[in-house]
Scaffold this motif. Structure first.
Motif, PDB file in Angstrom:
ATOM      1  N   ASN A 155       0.763  -1.125   0.056  1.00 57.58           N
ATOM      2  CA  ASN A 155      -0.048   0.029  -0.011  1.00 57.58           C
ATOM      3  C   ASN A 155       0.845   1.147   0.014  1.00 57.58           C
ATOM      4  O   ASN A 155       1.903   1.339   0.670  1.00 57.58           O
ATOM      5  CB  ASN A 155      -0.841  -0.148   1.318  1.00 57.58           C
ATOM      6  N   SER A 197       6.701  -1.813   7.185  1.00 52.83           N
ATOM      7  CA  SER A 197       6.485  -0.495   6.446  1.00 52.83           C
ATOM      8  C   SER A 197       7.561   0.049   5.938  1.00 52.83           C
ATOM      9  O   SER A 197       8.744  -0.300   6.139  1.00 52.83           O
ATOM     10  CB  SER A 197       5.468   0.333   7.458  1.00 52.83           C
ATOM     11  N   THR A 224       2.578  -0.656   4.540  1.00 53.20           N
ATOM     12  CA  THR A 224       2.394   0.677   3.685  1.00 53.20           C
ATOM     13  C   THR A 224       3.610   1.228   3.849  1.00 53.20           C
ATOM     14  O   THR A 224       4.324   1.411   4.835  1.00 53.20           O
ATOM     15  CB  THR A 224       1.259   1.369   4.478  1.00 53.20           C
TER      16      THR A 224
END
Length: 150
Positions: free
Chosen positions: A74, A127, A86
């Protein structure tokens, strides 16, 4: 094994989602990632990887991860809260604070990053961050960095 840090430099592209998709495919094609179980064939696409993660017979692979950008899927907006899987762009304020310019170069990034990625921005495992790098004020690359895996 523990988490692994990763850094990728890619040619500048204005759309971070397209950039992430292209980078995913490059890493899959190159096989440049950790693969926990040699008895399970490596996937050729991100969709195939996620199918393995959803399959009850191979879902254990998702717990270990690939220790690469493949663990991130993401793209969030600058300033959004960190979320699993993400990457977020550095905010313009953070870019100025870290690099003392709005148009950092690769050399500036490398100099700061060499002293530790936490000097640029802190974020949780699974992340990462990204920012645009410039030459003579013109965007030329995007650098993406993070860490993932267990």
């Amino acid at each position: 094994m523990g988490a692994s840090g990763w850094t990728y430099y890619v040619d500048y592209q204005a759309d971070p989602r397209a950039l992430l998709a292209a980078l995913h495919q490059r890493v899959l094609d190159e096989g440049d990632y950790y693969w926990f179980d040699a008895d399970v064939p490596r996937p050729a696409t991100l969709s195939a990887l996620h199918d393995l993660y959803r399959d009850e017979n191979t879902q254990y692979l998702s717990e270990e991860g690939t220790h690469s950008i493949l663990d991130v899927y993401n793209v969030g907006p600058a300033g959004a809260p960190d979320d699993y899987g993400t990457i977020l762009p550095l905010s313009p304020e953070r870019v100025r604070a870290v690099f003392t310019t709005d148009t950092p170069t690769r050399e500036q990034f490398d100099a700061v990053y060499a002293d530790g990625d936490d000097l640029i921005d802190e974020f949780p495992r699974w992340s990462g961050r990204f920012t645009t790098l410039h030459e003579n004020g013109v965007p030329t690359q995007v650098v993406i960095w993070g860490f993932s895996g267990d």
